[in-house]
Design a protein around this motif. Structure first.
Motif, PDB file in Angstrom:
ATOM      1  N   GLU A   4      -7.203 -13.628  -0.682  1.00 12.97           N
ATOM      2  CA  GLU A   4      -5.829 -13.275  -0.335  1.00 12.97           C
ATOM      3  C   GLU A   4      -4.881 -14.262  -0.993  1.00 12.97           C
ATOM      4  N   SER A  37      -5.879 -10.891   6.916  1.00 13.56           N
ATOM      5  CA  SER A  37      -6.019  -9.444   7.098  1.00 13.56           C
ATOM      6  C   SER A  37      -6.523  -9.143   8.505  1.00 13.56           C
ATOM      7  N   THR A  55      -3.384  -7.701   2.585  1.00 14.10           N
ATOM      8  CA  THR A  55      -3.337  -7.664   1.126  1.00 14.10           C
ATOM      9  C   THR A  55      -4.476  -8.500   0.554  1.00 14.10           C
ATOM     10  N   LYS A  56      -5.158  -7.954  -0.430  1.00  8.52           N
ATOM     11  CA  LYS A  56      -6.243  -8.654  -1.118  1.00  8.52           C
ATOM     12  C   LYS A  56      -5.923  -8.707  -2.610  1.00  8.52           C
ATOM     13  N   VAL A 116      -4.493  -5.835  -7.152  1.00  8.86           N
ATOM     14  CA  VAL A 116      -3.907  -6.265  -5.886  1.00  8.86           C
ATOM     15  C   VAL A 116      -3.946  -5.054  -4.961  1.00  8.86           C
ATOM     16  N   SER A 167      -3.417  -3.219  -1.238  1.00  6.33           N
ATOM     17  CA  SER A 167      -2.663  -3.262   0.021  1.00  6.33           C
ATOM     18  C   SER A 167      -3.261  -2.249   0.987  1.00  6.33           C
ATOM     19  N   ASP A 222      -0.309   0.037   4.875  1.00  6.68           N
ATOM     20  CA  ASP A 222       1.162  -0.011   4.803  1.00  6.68           C
ATOM     21  C   ASP A 222       1.805   0.968   5.776  1.00  6.68           C
TER      22      ASP A 222
END
Length: 569
Positions: free
Chosen positions: A165, A177, A192-193, A260, A262, A265
């Motif tokens: 992260e 997370s 988010t990673k 990236v 997500s 959301d």
């Protein structure tokens, strides 16, 4: 530059380093007959050279492309990946009960080596899926295995590993997370990673993400981390609430989208727990250790490709007369320093391959229940990852040097190998982390008996090799000293010691091969090459490793003799 699979070398190692015949039988991998092994080596090499190698330059120049709709690969990649799936190349070592062939891990590594040499960036699409299979095989519930394993095993779906992260980096325990129970056995995933290899692409119909996250009220640090299966497409066909928000612009491996990701959301990202709550690190390490072996193998792959290209160039390029041999210009392969570089490339590549294949053999023995092999594999894993990738970088760099000024020009392709190789010492745990793991955990396995057993086996076959015997003795002595050293001194010594031990193991395995070559009735040219490469490694590389003993014994004090302000001056 085309790729020629090193089939003779792979077969020699399977026979005399892995010693596959010892595990391929009625009580082991009975289907791994010599004829089948030969067919796999030939077929994998032809496939990699024919389908993946032609896309290597294209992938580097065009790369993966991101848009809000997803990530698309260059033309030809989807078709090549489909051919990989249809050829069954991903199923070799997969569990038979879920559609795999149940063959030795060693044979799957041969395939990955060929794919990585042919096209390192593209091969990353295949590299992490077997790790996801292993994590589910060992830690997933029967329901998760039934739902997800069959198409992961075939490669119809790909797998990813989501650890890092933005705020955490290598400190996995700092991840934020979240995974909140939905009340129906599933969890709502959010977070988010970063640095997610092939986190999004258009090669397969589904992507199965393995994601580390915290449940409510989980303990701090790594003790409070759980592992979740989070698919791009849910079992009912709906798109899950996850997306790739960008991909990185990188030095190399342009054909591998580094994403990236997500999650949640819209608050609707669904995941399933793998293993026990708060047991995520144990489950993830099953996948990570598999990946670390494959990353070490990437070093071998890129070293092989760089060596082939450098040798081909040196045999064609005419420049300058050879000193003491007349005035006519000669091919640069005839000059002593170029010959030194080429032989070093070849010897280092063979040594790293021997170490990696030997570890693969320990995987196969461990699969059959050999606990000593499992412990030795644990000890060898940081060596394979770190030394293999260091060798990949060194050999690719030498390859640029052999090309001279043309090596710095992209059109020759030598620079791409160097750019592609440079990530490997960084991902899946930096090589510094591997060194810390070696001295902090692995030396003390089973009260030190695992390390002692490796030393004893090496010493038993090193007779007559003075430098190698001296290095083995030093590794034993320094290994003992480090187990009693302070944490700072142990970590200060970790990297030089890892290199020393890696060279000792690789030298032992090279010496074994040379001894076999002395007695074997085979291709005279190949056997002469094997003995020459071994001689170079034992007489030039091993003494270099002996010279690292001073660094391994220097302690940490000098590292802190210069404070931060002095470093910045």
């Amino acid at each position: 530059m085309t790729y020629t699979p090193p089939i003779a070398e792979q077969r020699f190692l399977i026979d005399h380093v892995v010693r596959l015949a010892e595990v391929a039988g009625p009580n082991g991998f009975a289907d791994a007959t010599p004829d089948l092994v030969d067919a796999i080596l030939e077929g994998a090499g032809q496939f990699a050279a024919g389908e993946f190698a032609p896309l290597n330059r294209i992938g580097d120049e065009l790369g993966a492309k991101w848009s809000p709709e997803g990530v698309t690969m260059p033309a030809g990649f989807r078709e090549a990946y489909k051919a990989y799936v249809e050829g069954g190349w991903g199923t070799l070592a997969g569990p038979a009960e879920h559609g795999g062939q149940g063959l030795p891990h060693t044979l799957a590594m041969v395939v990955m080596e060929d794919l990585g040499s042919a096209n390192m960036g593209f091969s990353l699409a295949m590299m992490l899926t077997p790790g996801a299979v292993e994590a589910l095989k060992h830690h997933g519930s029967p329901e998760l295995q039934k739902t997800w394993l069959p198409k992961l095993v075939t490669g119809e779906w790909t797998g990813t590993m989501n650890l890092t992260e933005p705020q955490a980096g290598s400190d996995v325990g700092a991840l934020k997370s979240r995974a909140v129970p939905n009340g129906d056995g599933t969890y709502a995933i959010s977070g988010t990673k970063i640095f997610i290899t092939f986190g999004e692409h258009d090669l397969a119909d589904n992507i199965v993400h393995l994601v580390l996250a915290r449940t409510p009220d989980a303990p701090e640090g790594t003790r409070g981390i759980s592992l979740f299966l989070v698919p791009k497409i849910l079992p009912d066909g709906r798109r899950n609430d996850l997306k790739c928000v960008s991909i990185e612009h990188k030095l190399g491996i342009h054909a591998s989208p580094t994403c990236v990701m997500s999650y949640g959301d819209e608050g609707q990202c669904t995941g399933w727990l793998i293993g026990e709550e708060n047991g995520g690190m144990r489950a993830m390490f099953t996948m990570m250790n598999n990946a670390r072996l494959n990353v070490g193998l990437q070093g071998v792959s890129i070293a092989e490709r760089a060596t082939q290209q450098a040798v081909a160039y040196a045999r064609e390029r005419v420049q300058s007369a050879r000193a003491g041999h007349g005035r006519d210009p000669v091919r640069i392969v005839e000059h002593p320093d170029v010959r030194r570089m080429l032989l070093r490339m070849k010897a280092l590549t063979q040594a790293a391959r021997a170490l990696t294949y030997y570890a693969a053999g320990q995987v196969d023995r461990a699969t059959l229940g050999d606990e000593a092999a499992k412990a030795r594999l644990d000890l060898l894993t940081p060596l394979v990852k770190a030394y293999g990738t260091d060798i990949g970088c060194e050999v690719a760099s030498i390859g640029v040097q052999v090309h001279g000024g043309m090596g710095f020009v992209e059109e020759t392709g030598a620079a791409q190998h160097y750019r592609d190789a440079r990530i490997a010492p960084i991902y899946e745990g930096t090589n510094g982390i591997q060194a810390a793991d070696l001295v902090g955990r692995k030396l003390g396995l089973a009260g030190g008996s695992t390390f002692a057993g490796l030393i004893a086996d090496m010493r038993g076959e090193a007779g007559g090799q003075a430098a190698l015997s001296a290095l083995i003795d030093l590794c034993e002595a320094i290994g003992g000293e480090l187990q009693a050293a302070s944490p700072d001194d142990r970590l200060a010594a970790s990297y030089p010691f890892l290199t020393m031990l890696s060279v000792a193991v690789a030298g032992w395995l090279m010496a074994r091969q040379a001894a076999v070559a002395d007695e074997l009735d085979g291709d005279p040219a190949y056997l002469a090459m094997k003995k020459a490469a071994t001689r170079f490694y034992l007489e030039q590389v091993v003494p270099e490793a002996i010279g690292l003993a001073a660094s391994a014994r220097a302690g940490a004090e000098m590292l802190y003799a210069m404070d931060e302000d002095m470093l910045a001056a």
